[in-house]
Write a protein that holds these residues in place. Structure first.
Motif, PDB file in Angstrom:
ATOM      1  N   GLY A 129       2.468   0.570  33.990  1.00  0.00           N
ATOM      2  CA  GLY A 129       1.063   0.568  33.612  1.00  0.00           C
ATOM      3  C   GLY A 129       0.512  -0.798  33.260  1.00  0.00           C
ATOM      4  O   GLY A 129      -0.555  -1.205  33.762  1.00  0.00           O
ATOM      5  N   PRO A 130       1.177  -1.581  32.385  1.00  0.00           N
ATOM      6  CA  PRO A 130       0.643  -2.906  32.034  1.00  0.00           C
ATOM      7  C   PRO A 130       0.482  -3.826  33.231  1.00  0.00           C
ATOM      8  O   PRO A 130      -0.526  -4.537  33.332  1.00  0.00           O
ATOM      9  CB  PRO A 130       1.684  -3.439  31.032  1.00  0.00           C
ATOM     10  N   LEU A 131       1.466  -3.830  34.139  1.00  0.00           N
ATOM     11  CA  LEU A 131       1.346  -4.715  35.304  1.00  0.00           C
ATOM     12  C   LEU A 131       0.217  -4.252  36.215  1.00  0.00           C
ATOM     13  O   LEU A 131      -0.531  -5.076  36.759  1.00  0.00           O
ATOM     14  CB  LEU A 131       2.673  -4.749  36.068  1.00  0.00           C
ATOM     15  N   ARG A 132       0.063  -2.951  36.404  1.00  0.00           N
ATOM     16  CA  ARG A 132      -1.066  -2.460  37.215  1.00  0.00           C
ATOM     17  C   ARG A 132      -2.393  -2.867  36.587  1.00  0.00           C
ATOM     18  O   ARG A 132      -3.332  -3.261  37.296  1.00  0.00           O
ATOM     19  CB  ARG A 132      -0.990  -0.937  37.342  1.00  0.00           C
ATOM     20  N   SER A 133      -2.475  -2.758  35.264  1.00  0.00           N
ATOM     21  CA  SER A 133      -3.719  -3.141  34.588  1.00  0.00           C
ATOM     22  C   SER A 133      -4.000  -4.624  34.778  1.00  0.00           C
ATOM     23  O   SER A 133      -5.151  -5.024  34.993  1.00  0.00           O
ATOM     24  CB  SER A 133      -3.625  -2.808  33.099  1.00  0.00           C
ATOM     25  N   ARG A 134      -2.964  -5.435  34.701  1.00  0.00           N
ATOM     26  CA  ARG A 134      -3.164  -6.877  34.874  1.00  0.00           C
ATOM     27  C   ARG A 134      -3.589  -7.208  36.300  1.00  0.00           C
ATOM     28  O   ARG A 134      -4.464  -8.062  36.511  1.00  0.00           O
ATOM     29  CB  ARG A 134      -1.879  -7.622  34.522  1.00  0.00           C
ATOM     30  N   LEU A 135      -2.999  -6.547  37.275  1.00  0.00           N
ATOM     31  CA  LEU A 135      -3.395  -6.786  38.666  1.00  0.00           C
ATOM     32  C   LEU A 135      -4.819  -6.316  38.919  1.00  0.00           C
ATOM     33  O   LEU A 135      -5.595  -6.992  39.619  1.00  0.00           O
ATOM     34  CB  LEU A 135      -2.420  -6.081  39.609  1.00  0.00           C
ATOM     35  N   ASP A 136      -5.177  -5.164  38.355  1.00  0.00           N
ATOM     36  CA  ASP A 136      -6.562  -4.693  38.503  1.00  0.00           C
ATOM     37  C   ASP A 136      -7.530  -5.667  37.853  1.00  0.00           C
ATOM     38  O   ASP A 136      -8.617  -5.950  38.393  1.00  0.00           O
ATOM     39  CB  ASP A 136      -6.700  -3.311  37.869  1.00  0.00           C
ATOM     40  N   ALA A 137      -7.159  -6.192  36.674  1.00  0.00           N
ATOM     41  CA  ALA A 137      -8.024  -7.153  35.998  1.00  0.00           C
ATOM     42  C   ALA A 137      -8.142  -8.441  36.804  1.00  0.00           C
ATOM     43  O   ALA A 137      -9.233  -9.032  36.900  1.00  0.00           O
ATOM     44  CB  ALA A 137      -7.491  -7.447  34.597  1.00  0.00           C
ATOM     45  N   LEU A 138      -7.044  -8.884  37.410  1.00  0.00           N
ATOM     46  CA  LEU A 138      -7.096 -10.094  38.238  1.00  0.00           C
ATOM     47  C   LEU A 138      -7.970  -9.870  39.461  1.00  0.00           C
ATOM     48  O   LEU A 138      -8.741 -10.754  39.865  1.00  0.00           O
ATOM     49  CB  LEU A 138      -5.685 -10.498  38.657  1.00  0.00           C
ATOM     50  N   ARG A 139      -7.877  -8.693  40.057  1.00  0.00           N
ATOM     51  CA  ARG A 139      -8.721  -8.381  41.211  1.00  0.00           C
ATOM     52  C   ARG A 139     -10.199  -8.359  40.800  1.00  0.00           C
ATOM     53  O   ARG A 139     -11.063  -8.903  41.510  1.00  0.00           O
ATOM     54  CB  ARG A 139      -8.311  -7.028  41.791  1.00  0.00           C
ATOM     55  N   GLU A 146     -17.883 -11.053  30.671  1.00  0.00           N
ATOM     56  CA  GLU A 146     -17.157 -10.044  31.442  1.00  0.00           C
ATOM     57  C   GLU A 146     -15.898 -10.644  32.083  1.00  0.00           C
ATOM     58  O   GLU A 146     -14.813 -10.058  31.996  1.00  0.00           O
ATOM     59  CB  GLU A 146     -18.068  -9.466  32.524  1.00  0.00           C
ATOM     60  N   VAL A 147     -16.050 -11.815  32.714  1.00  0.00           N
ATOM     61  CA  VAL A 147     -14.879 -12.427  33.340  1.00  0.00           C
ATOM     62  C   VAL A 147     -13.903 -12.906  32.277  1.00  0.00           C
ATOM     63  O   VAL A 147     -12.679 -12.893  32.487  1.00  0.00           O
ATOM     64  CB  VAL A 147     -15.291 -13.588  34.281  1.00  0.00           C
ATOM     65  N   ARG A 148     -14.424 -13.330  31.128  1.00  0.00           N
ATOM     66  CA  ARG A 148     -13.522 -13.747  30.041  1.00  0.00           C
ATOM     67  C   ARG A 148     -12.710 -12.559  29.537  1.00  0.00           C
ATOM     68  O   ARG A 148     -11.516 -12.701  29.221  1.00  0.00           O
ATOM     69  CB  ARG A 148     -14.350 -14.346  28.893  1.00  0.00           C
ATOM     70  N   GLU A 149     -13.334 -11.401  29.485  1.00  0.00           N
ATOM     71  CA  GLU A 149     -12.613 -10.200  29.076  1.00  0.00           C
ATOM     72  C   GLU A 149     -11.548  -9.838  30.103  1.00  0.00           C
ATOM     73  O   GLU A 149     -10.408  -9.486  29.745  1.00  0.00           O
ATOM     74  CB  GLU A 149     -13.597  -9.050  28.900  1.00  0.00           C
ATOM     75  N   GLN A 150     -11.902  -9.924  31.396  1.00  0.00           N
ATOM     76  CA  GLN A 150     -10.920  -9.646  32.441  1.00  0.00           C
ATOM     77  C   GLN A 150      -9.798 -10.676  32.415  1.00  0.00           C
ATOM     78  O   GLN A 150      -8.622 -10.339  32.628  1.00  0.00           O
ATOM     79  CB  GLN A 150     -11.595  -9.632  33.816  1.00  0.00           C
ATOM     80  N   TYR A 151     -10.134 -11.918  32.135  1.00  0.00           N
ATOM     81  CA  TYR A 151      -9.109 -12.952  32.055  1.00  0.00           C
ATOM     82  C   TYR A 151      -8.154 -12.671  30.900  1.00  0.00           C
ATOM     83  O   TYR A 151      -6.938 -12.886  31.015  1.00  0.00           O
ATOM     84  CB  TYR A 151      -9.756 -14.325  31.879  1.00  0.00           C
ATOM     85  N   GLY A 152      -8.698 -12.190  29.780  1.00  0.00           N
ATOM     86  CA  GLY A 152      -7.830 -11.813  28.678  1.00  0.00           C
ATOM     87  C   GLY A 152      -6.875 -10.701  29.063  1.00  0.00           C
ATOM     88  O   GLY A 152      -5.704 -10.711  28.671  1.00  0.00           O
ATOM     89  N   LYS A 153      -7.357  -9.734  29.850  1.00  0.00           N
ATOM     90  CA  LYS A 153      -6.466  -8.663  30.311  1.00  0.00           C
ATOM     91  C   LYS A 153      -5.403  -9.203  31.261  1.00  0.00           C
ATOM     92  O   LYS A 153      -4.256  -8.749  31.238  1.00  0.00           O
ATOM     93  CB  LYS A 153      -7.287  -7.576  31.005  1.00  0.00           C
ATOM     94  N   VAL A 154      -5.802 -10.157  32.116  1.00  0.00           N
ATOM     95  CA  VAL A 154      -4.825 -10.749  33.028  1.00  0.00           C
ATOM     96  C   VAL A 154      -3.706 -11.437  32.247  1.00  0.00           C
ATOM     97  O   VAL A 154      -2.520 -11.317  32.581  1.00  0.00           O
ATOM     98  CB  VAL A 154      -5.519 -11.755  33.965  1.00  0.00           C
ATOM     99  N   MET A 155      -4.074 -12.143  31.192  1.00  0.00           N
ATOM    100  CA  MET A 155      -3.085 -12.863  30.400  1.00  0.00           C
ATOM    101  C   MET A 155      -2.417 -11.982  29.355  1.00  0.00           C
ATOM    102  O   MET A 155      -1.553 -12.444  28.604  1.00  0.00           O
ATOM    103  CB  MET A 155      -3.739 -14.065  29.720  1.00  0.00           C
ATOM    104  N   GLY A 156      -2.815 -10.711  29.299  1.00  0.00           N
ATOM    105  CA  GLY A 156      -2.162  -9.794  28.378  1.00  0.00           C
ATOM    106  C   GLY A 156      -2.573  -9.954  26.942  1.00  0.00           C
ATOM    107  O   GLY A 156      -1.849  -9.565  26.029  1.00  0.00           O
ATOM    108  N   VAL A 157      -3.766 -10.535  26.691  1.00  0.00           N
ATOM    109  CA  VAL A 157      -4.263 -10.704  25.331  1.00  0.00           C
ATOM    110  C   VAL A 157      -5.671 -10.153  25.281  1.00  0.00           C
ATOM    111  O   VAL A 157      -6.309  -9.895  26.299  1.00  0.00           O
ATOM    112  CB  VAL A 157      -4.256 -12.191  24.907  1.00  0.00           C
ATOM    113  N   GLY A 158      -6.191 -10.004  24.063  1.00  0.00           N
ATOM    114  CA  GLY A 158      -7.564  -9.532  23.904  1.00  0.00           C
ATOM    115  C   GLY A 158      -8.544 -10.582  24.351  1.00  0.00           C
ATOM    116  O   GLY A 158      -8.253 -11.776  24.401  1.00  0.00           O
ATOM    117  N   ALA A 159      -9.745 -10.126  24.689  1.00  0.00           N
ATOM    118  CA  ALA A 159     -10.763 -11.065  25.169  1.00  0.00           C
ATOM    119  C   ALA A 159     -11.216 -11.949  24.036  1.00  0.00           C
ATOM    120  O   ALA A 159     -11.236 -11.541  22.900  1.00  0.00           O
ATOM    121  CB  ALA A 159     -11.958 -10.297  25.729  1.00  0.00           C
TER     122      ALA A 159
END
Length: 610
Positions: A88-98, A597-610
C-alpha cells in the motif's frame, strides 16, 4: 547436447568468436550453435524460455566431474509467473508521483521531470513482470574477478575470464528457475546469451528465483560497454559490486556509481574479491577501509540487523566466502522484496532530485496584511481618499448653501467670479495624473507578486509573477471605469431631517432683517411714527441670528459630511479592491493553491506530511 559440445578454455583466449551482431557467442560453434538456434525457435513458438545446456568446462577432468545442468522439460506445461505486487505505501507513493508529474507539466520543463517519468514507466513495466524472480547484476571494474564470481555461483564456466581486457563485452544472464524470459527481454539480453546453472550449484533450491546478470566492466575503455552497464543497472532489482584489493577505492566507482546509489543500499552487495592475495590480517584491514569509504559515500551498511548494504570478503578463485554470499543471496531472493525496494529507492532518488523545485524555504502564500496593503495601494492609485474628501466638502458646501445667509452666499459668489480658475493651486495635467496612477498600480502589482513569491521555488515563483503580470494588463483602465461608476452619485448629496427647520430659521432671520429695515425706512419717510427701538432690535436680531444659525448648521453638518465622505471613500476602495482581487489576487492565489497541491503530493512521494 553432449559433452562433445564443450571445449577447453585456454587462459589466453579471452575473446570468444563474434556473431553477426558483434556480440561474443558461447564457444562450441557446431552442435551448440545449432541447439541454440533450435531453442530460440522453440521460444518463439511456445513463448517459454528454454536455452538447454549451454556451458563451458575448464578442462576435461572438470567436465567429467561436474554433473550436467538441468534442462527444462520439453513436456512441462509453461506456467504464467505471478506478477509483482506492491504494498500500500509504495502504491500510494507511485500514485502521488504520477499526480505530481501531471500537475507540474505546465510549470516545469520536460528535462526536470524526465527522471520521475522514467521511474514511473519502469515501475509500471516491472510490475507487469514476474514477482517470483529477482534480477541481480554483478558489476565491477576491469580485473576485479566479477566474471569468475559469476561462474562460481553458477557452478560452471559461463562468462569468459582471462587476462585480456575487456573480457565481458555484453551482459550474460543466468536464471535458476523458469519464467524469467520477460525479465531478461526487458534487459535486452538476446537468447544466445542466456544460460542455466549447473544442477550441483544449488542442490537445495536456495537460489530459486534468482536471475544473475554478468555485466561488462564499468571502467571499460569501450564506451558501448559502459553504456550497457548504465542501462542494465537502471533496470535490475539489485546489484553485487565486486571490488578487488587494488581498486576498491577507485574514484570512478565511488563518485559515478556508489555515491549516487547511496539510497539503494538495501539492494546492494559489496564484495571484496581476491582476498586470497592478501596475507595475514590484511584482508580485514582492507575490508574495514572499504566499509569506511562506503560510509563516506553515504551508503548504510547492513550491520547489527539494520537495513543496508551487505559487505563481504571472498575469493572466487579458491571458493572461500562464496558460500556465505550464496546464502545471503538466497535469503535476499527468498524475501521477494528486492524489486519493490528498488522501485522505492528510485522514487526516493527522483524525489530528492525534484526537491529544489518543490521544497519551499519557509511559509508561503499571501498574508492578510499583504492583501490589505495591495488594496490600499490600488485605492491610492484611484484617489479614494481624495474622492472621500471631495464628497465631504461637497456635503458641507451644500449645507452652507442651504443654511447660510443670503448676503454671505452672494458675497462668496462674487468672490468666486472675481478669482481666476488657477489662482489657488497649479493644477497638474490630466496626462500626468494618469501616468502617476499607472505607475502606482504597477508598483502595487510588483509588490504583491514579490510578497506571494517569497519562499517559493524558482519555477513556481515565476508562475506567480506571470499570473500577476497577466492580471495587471488593463487594470489601470478598469480602475478608472470603477472610479467613474463608484464615485459621487449624481445630483446633490442627501439632506438630514433637520435641514428644513434650519432653512426656516435662516429665512426667519432674513425676514427679521427685511422687516426691520423696511420699518426704519417707513419711519424715515414719515409713513410711520418714529420708534427706532423695535425695528433696530429686529434688524440686529436678524443680522446676528443669521450667521449664528449658519455657524450652528455648519457644526451640525460636520458629522454627516464626514460620514458621507467616508462612505464615498469606502465604496471606491471596495471597488478598487474587488477589481484588484479579480484580476491579480485570484490568479496569484490559484497558482499558490496549485503549488500547495503539488507540495502535498511531493510530501506523499517522500513519505512525509505536506
Amino acid at each position: 547436447m553432449t559433452a562433445a559440445t564443450d571445449q577447453d578454455h585456454e587462459p589466453g583466449a579471452t575473446e570468444p568468436a563474434e556473431g553477426e551482431d558483434g556480440v561474443p557467442e558461447a564457444s562450441g560453434a557446431g552442435a551448440e550453435e545449432e541447439a541454440a538456434q533450435t531453442e530460440e525457435g522453440r521460444e518463439e513458438d511456445d513463448g517459454v524460455w528454454d536455452d538447454g545446456l549451454i556451458a563451458r568446462r575448464m578442462n576435461d577432468t572438470a567436465e567429467e566431474q561436474q554433473p550436467v545442468s538441468a534442462v527444462e522439460s520439453r513436456a512441462s506445461v509453461p506456467q504464467t509467473p505471478t506478477t509483482l505486487a506492491f504494498d500500500g505505501p509504495l502504491r500510494s507513493r507511485l500514485d502521488a508521483l504520477r499526480e505530481l508529474v501531471g500537475l507540474s507539466r505546465t510549470r516545469l520543463d520536460s528535462r526536470t521531470l524526465a527522471e520521475a517519468g522514467r521511474v514511473l514507466d519502469e515501475a509500471a513495466a516491472r510490475r507487469r513482470l514476474s514477482g517470483q524472480h529477482t534480477v541481480v547484476a554483478i558489476a565491477g571494474a576491469t580485473g576485479s574477478g566479477k566474471s569468475q564470481l559469476f561462474n562460481a555461483l553458477a557452478g560452471l564456466t559461463i562468462s569468459e575470464t582471462g587476462v585480456r581486457r575487456p573480457t565481458t563485452s555484453a551482459p550474460i544472464a543466468c536464471s535458476w528457475s523458469d519464467g524469467a524470459a520477460p525479465l531478461i527481454d526487458r534487459l535486452g539480453i538476446p537468447p544466445r546469451l542466456r544460460r542455466r546453472p549447473a544442477q550441483h550449484a544449488d542442490p537445495d533450491g536456495q537460489l530459486r528465483g534468482l536471475v544473475l546478470v554478468d555485466l561488462p566492466d564499468h571502467d571499460s575503455a569501450a564506451v558501448q560497454h559502459r553504456e550497457q552497464v548504465d542501462r542494465v543497472l537502471a533496470l535490475v532489482d539489485a546489484v553485487v559490486w565486486v571490488v578487488d584489493p587494488e581498486k576498491y577505492a577507485d574514484a570512478v566507482l565511488h563518485e559515478r556509481y556508489l555515491r549516487p546509489m547511496a539510497g539503494h543500499a538495501e539492494i546492494m552487495f559489496v564484495v571484496l574479491n581476491q582476498v586470497d592475495r592478501l596475507p595475514g590480517e590484511a584482508a580485514e584491514q582492507v575490508l574495514d577501509d572499504l566499509r569506511r569509504l562506503l560510509d563516506e559515500d553515504g551508503i548504510a551498511l547492513g550491520e547489527y540487523g539494520e537495513p543496508g548494504a551487505t559487505v563481504l570478503a571472498l575469493s572466487a578463485l579458491t571458493g572461500d566466502g562464496v558460500g556465505e554470499l550464496r546464502e545471503s543471496l538466497g535469503q535476499f531472493v527468498a524475501e521477494r522484496g528486492a524489486a519493490a525496494r528498488r522501485i522505492s529507492a528510485d522514487v526516493d532518488a527522483a524525489g530528492w532530485e525534484l526537491r529544489p523545485v518543490y521544497a519551499s524555504s519557509g511559509r508561503t502564500g499571501l498574508s492578510e496584511a499583504a492583501r490589505e496593503e495591495f488594496a490600499d495601494r490600488l485605492a491610492d492609485a484611484v484617489g479614494a481618499t481624495a474622492a472621500g474628501e471631495a464628497a465631504e466638502r461637497a456635503w458641507l458646501r451644500n449645507a452652507n448653501r442651504a443654511c447660510g445667509t443670503p448676503w454671505l452666499r452672494l458675497w462668496r459668489w462674487y468672490q468666486d467670479r472675481l478669482e481666476p480658475p488657477t489662482g489657488r493651486l497649479p493644477l497638474r495635467a490630466q496626462a500626468d495624473e494618469e501616468a502617476t496612477a499607472r505607475q502606482r498600480v504597477e508598483q502595487a502589482v510588483r509588490t504583491v507578486a514579490e510578497r506571494a513569491c517569497a519562499g517559493l521555488p524558482a519555477p513556481w515563483a515565476q508562475a506567480v509573477r506571470e499570473a500577476a503580470v497577466r492580471g495587471s494588463q488593463g487594470l489601470p483602465e478598469a480602475l478608472d471605469e470603477l472610479a467613474a461608476r463608484a464615485g459621487l452619485p449624481p445630483g446633490r448629496p442627501p439632506r438630514p431631517g433637520w435641514w428644513p427647520a434650519a432653512v426656516l430659521v435662516q429665512a426667519s432671520m432674513t425676514l427679521l432683517q427685511v422687516v426691520g429695515g423696511l420699518w426704519l425706512v417707513a419711519q424715515i419717510v414719515g409713513v410711520m411714527s418714529p420708534n427706532l427701538g423695535v425695528p433696530v432690535l429686529l434688524m440686529v436680531a436678524g443680522i446676528v441670528g443669521g450667521p449664528l444659525v449658519e455657524w450652528g448648521c455648519r457644526m451640525a453638518a460636520r458629522g454627516p459630511a464626514r460620514r458621507y465622505g467616508m462612505d464615498a471613500e469606502r465604496r471606491l476602495r471596495e471597488a478598487a479592491a474587488g477589481c484588484g482581487r479579480a484580476r491579480v489576487l485570484d490568479p496569484v492565489a490559484a497558482e499558490l493553491l496549485r503549488y500547495r497541491e503539488v507540495r502535498e503530493q511531493y510530501g506523499k512521494v517522500m513519505g512525509v506530511g505536506a
